[in-house]
Design a protein around this motif. Structure first.
Motif, PDB file in Angstrom:
ATOM      1  N   MET A   1     -18.509 -11.855  -7.890  1.00 58.59           N
ATOM      2  CA  MET A   1     -18.593 -10.753  -7.105  1.00 58.59           C
ATOM      3  C   MET A   1     -17.865  -9.470  -7.554  1.00 58.59           C
ATOM      4  O   MET A   1     -16.524  -9.722  -7.683  1.00 58.59           O
ATOM      5  N   GLU A   2     -18.523  -8.538  -7.842  1.00 60.35           N
ATOM      6  CA  GLU A   2     -17.500  -7.163  -8.136  1.00 60.35           C
ATOM      7  C   GLU A   2     -16.654  -6.745  -6.976  1.00 60.35           C
ATOM      8  O   GLU A   2     -17.587  -6.328  -5.658  1.00 60.35           O
ATOM      9  N   PRO A   3     -15.604  -6.326  -7.183  1.00 64.27           N
ATOM     10  CA  PRO A   3     -14.892  -5.708  -6.055  1.00 64.27           C
ATOM     11  C   PRO A   3     -15.728  -4.548  -5.739  1.00 64.27           C
ATOM     12  O   PRO A   3     -15.998  -3.750  -6.575  1.00 64.27           O
ATOM     13  N   THR A   4     -15.449  -3.957  -4.595  1.00 68.42           N
ATOM     14  CA  THR A   4     -15.972  -2.713  -3.979  1.00 68.42           C
ATOM     15  C   THR A   4     -15.058  -1.463  -3.837  1.00 68.42           C
ATOM     16  O   THR A   4     -13.764  -2.113  -3.434  1.00 68.42           O
ATOM     17  N   ASP A   5     -15.296  -0.481  -4.103  1.00 67.08           N
ATOM     18  CA  ASP A   5     -14.093   0.487  -3.980  1.00 67.08           C
ATOM     19  C   ASP A   5     -13.652   0.766  -2.652  1.00 67.08           C
ATOM     20  O   ASP A   5     -14.391   0.627  -1.580  1.00 67.08           O
ATOM     21  N   GLY A   6     -12.383   0.688  -2.477  1.00 69.42           N
ATOM     22  CA  GLY A   6     -11.534   0.852  -1.235  1.00 69.42           C
ATOM     23  C   GLY A   6     -11.471  -0.428  -0.449  1.00 69.42           C
ATOM     24  O   GLY A   6     -10.700  -0.560   0.407  1.00 69.42           O
ATOM     25  N   PHE A   7     -11.644  -1.711  -1.371  1.00 67.85           N
ATOM     26  CA  PHE A   7     -11.486  -2.926  -0.862  1.00 67.85           C
ATOM     27  C   PHE A   7     -10.810  -3.841  -1.623  1.00 67.85           C
ATOM     28  O   PHE A   7     -10.983  -3.660  -2.841  1.00 67.85           O
ATOM     29  N   PRO A   8     -10.005  -4.967  -1.314  1.00 68.91           N
ATOM     30  CA  PRO A   8      -9.742  -5.221   0.015  1.00 68.91           C
ATOM     31  C   PRO A   8      -8.960  -4.255   0.822  1.00 68.91           C
ATOM     32  O   PRO A   8      -8.206  -3.362   0.345  1.00 68.91           O
ATOM     33  N   GLN A   9      -9.149  -4.234   2.185  1.00 65.25           N
ATOM     34  CA  GLN A   9      -8.525  -3.245   3.183  1.00 65.25           C
ATOM     35  C   GLN A   9      -7.524  -4.222   4.038  1.00 65.25           C
ATOM     36  O   GLN A   9      -7.767  -5.173   4.236  1.00 65.25           O
ATOM     37  N   TYR A  10      -6.290  -3.637   3.956  1.00 59.46           N
ATOM     38  CA  TYR A  10      -5.161  -4.401   4.702  1.00 59.46           C
ATOM     39  C   TYR A  10      -4.704  -3.645   5.903  1.00 59.46           C
ATOM     40  O   TYR A  10      -4.396  -2.263   5.841  1.00 59.46           O
ATOM     41  N   ARG A  11      -4.320  -4.077   7.072  1.00 56.82           N
ATOM     42  CA  ARG A  11      -3.697  -3.490   8.118  1.00 56.82           C
ATOM     43  C   ARG A  11      -2.599  -4.558   8.692  1.00 56.82           C
ATOM     44  O   ARG A  11      -2.728  -5.533   8.688  1.00 56.82           O
ATOM     45  N   LYS A  12      -1.554  -3.882   8.882  1.00 62.23           N
ATOM     46  CA  LYS A  12      -0.009  -4.497   9.229  1.00 62.23           C
ATOM     47  C   LYS A  12       0.255  -3.682  10.688  1.00 62.23           C
ATOM     48  O   LYS A  12      -0.114  -2.662  11.034  1.00 62.23           O
ATOM     49  N   ASP A  13       0.855  -4.709  11.642  1.00 61.21           N
ATOM     50  CA  ASP A  13       1.627  -4.372  12.647  1.00 61.21           C
ATOM     51  C   ASP A  13       0.693  -3.775  13.498  1.00 61.21           C
ATOM     52  O   ASP A  13       0.645  -2.743  14.388  1.00 61.21           O
ATOM     53  N   VAL A  14      -0.685  -4.360  13.784  1.00 60.67           N
ATOM     54  CA  VAL A  14      -1.752  -4.083  14.841  1.00 60.67           C
ATOM     55  C   VAL A  14      -1.123  -4.611  16.412  1.00 60.67           C
ATOM     56  O   VAL A  14      -1.342  -5.887  16.179  1.00 60.67           O
ATOM     57  N   GLN A  15      -1.034  -3.627  17.016  1.00 64.72           N
ATOM     58  CA  GLN A  15      -0.587  -4.121  18.305  1.00 64.72           C
ATOM     59  C   GLN A  15      -1.825  -4.658  19.200  1.00 64.72           C
ATOM     60  O   GLN A  15      -2.795  -3.829  19.331  1.00 64.72           O
ATOM     61  N   TYR A  16      -1.612  -6.093  19.458  1.00 63.90           N
ATOM     62  CA  TYR A  16      -2.741  -6.287  20.463  1.00 63.90           C
ATOM     63  C   TYR A  16      -2.444  -6.674  21.919  1.00 63.90           C
ATOM     64  O   TYR A  16      -3.121  -6.981  22.750  1.00 63.90           O
ATOM     65  N   SER A  17      -1.031  -6.324  22.142  1.00 65.21           N
ATOM     66  CA  SER A  17      -0.670  -6.263  23.699  1.00 65.21           C
ATOM     67  C   SER A  17       0.498  -5.511  23.612  1.00 65.21           C
ATOM     68  O   SER A  17       1.405  -5.347  22.793  1.00 65.21           O
ATOM     69  N   GLU A  18       0.970  -5.248  24.915  1.00 67.46           N
ATOM     70  CA  GLU A  18       2.241  -4.485  25.168  1.00 67.46           C
ATOM     71  C   GLU A  18       3.229  -5.185  25.461  1.00 67.46           C
ATOM     72  O   GLU A  18       4.397  -4.824  25.862  1.00 67.46           O
TER      73      GLU A  18
END
Length: 301
Positions: A1-18
């Protein structure tokens, strides 16, 4: 499978609770999400005896990098790794805990509450319901199977039970170098005070509670009726957690209808190579265990 522009996408430090600074997660989306595709999420829970500040969600990154190059990646919709509040560790050499820090003074059921809150956040955000493999290393494996146990111990834990009603348990669980029978673990290492100390630190002094929260005590035929696959991955080179833990969990799952050969509830053993933390530190062994799990799960979708 060829990679798609803009991917993979990464997100860090996503707050799920306070609740604390450790109530965060990180995730990776390999490609645009396609609704209806035969894909699953991989959700990882780190180990560290419930207290080690040097082991966190980032411990999954090397494994994730291996998986992104794997042929099984076409069956993976996303990958996530969860942080959770840690138990006190005031004697840590470089990062001792402070009694005033809510991120470093957790007691059971705080750890599992956090895991459930993180799963709820992911499920509400990405709508994958039960289409995920919950992976845990060491005490992370304990937490992974606790998600499927649906068994909480006493009225003081009602908030956990209420939250759990909104969390869909996973299609499959992969335990890696796991702690499945806490009383047996402490007994096996009776000459090493550190084992009793970290279990009591996380779960309290009552040994009956240790038994009750142990994954071997789970009534999975009732609490995890939709569970399709349990995988136990372990290395005989593990210098910290003995193979006896695998034997106890394997027996418990077999007694509740999980079968290595056939049936709707499958059981699989994966033998790894390396020391306790080496399997995730280098990434390849943990990735191999996840790939083996995906190979079975994709036949069930």
């Amino acid at each position: 499978m060829e990679p798609t522009d803009g991917f993979p996408q990464y997100r860090k430090d996503v707050q799920y609770s306070e609740d604390s600074s450790l109530n965060t997660l990180e995730f990776c989306i390999p490609r645009p999400i396609t609704r209806g595709a035969k894909q699953v999420w991989i959700v990882f829970i780190h180990g560290g005896a419930w207290l080690d500040p040097e082991i966190d969600a980032s411990s999954f990154r090397k494994t994730q990098a291996v998986l992104l190059q794997s042929r099984e990646i076409e069956h993976i919709a996303g990958l996530a790794s969860i942080n959770y509040r840690l138990s006190p560790h005031p004697s840590h050499a470089s990062d001792p805990s402070n009694p005033s820090d809510p991120a470093r003074n957790a007691k059971h059921p705080d750890h599992i509450n956090d895991v459930l809150a993180a799963l709820l956040h992911l499920q509400e955000t990405f709508r994958f319901e039960d289409r995920y493999i919950l992976v845990g290393h060491s005490c992370g494996a304990t937490l992974a199977f606790q998600v499927a146990m649906k068994r909480y111990w006493g009225s003081q834990y009602e908030s956990t039970l209420a939250l759990e009603l909104n969390v869909v348990p996973p299609l499959a669980i992969l335990g890696v170098e796991g702690l499945y029978d806490l009383p047996a673990l402490v007994s096996y290492h009776s000459s090493e005070a550190a084992y009793r100390d970290f279990v009591a630190n996380a779960c309290g002094q009552d040994e009956a509670t240790w038994a009750a929260v142990s994954p071997v005590a789970g009534a999975y035929d009732d609490s995890w009726q939709d569970g399709k696959l349990a995988v136990l991955a372990h290395s005989r080179d593990d210098e910290l957690v003995e193979w006896e833990q695998v034997d106890h969990m394997h027996k418990a799952l077999k007694s509740q209808g999980f079968d290595e050969v056939s049936g709707d509830r499958r059981l699989k053993l994966v033998e790894l190579i390396g020391k306790h933390d080496q399997v995730w530190q280098e990434g390849k062994m943990l990735a191999m265990a996840i790939e083996a799990t995906v190979q079975v799960v994709k036949t069930m979708l």
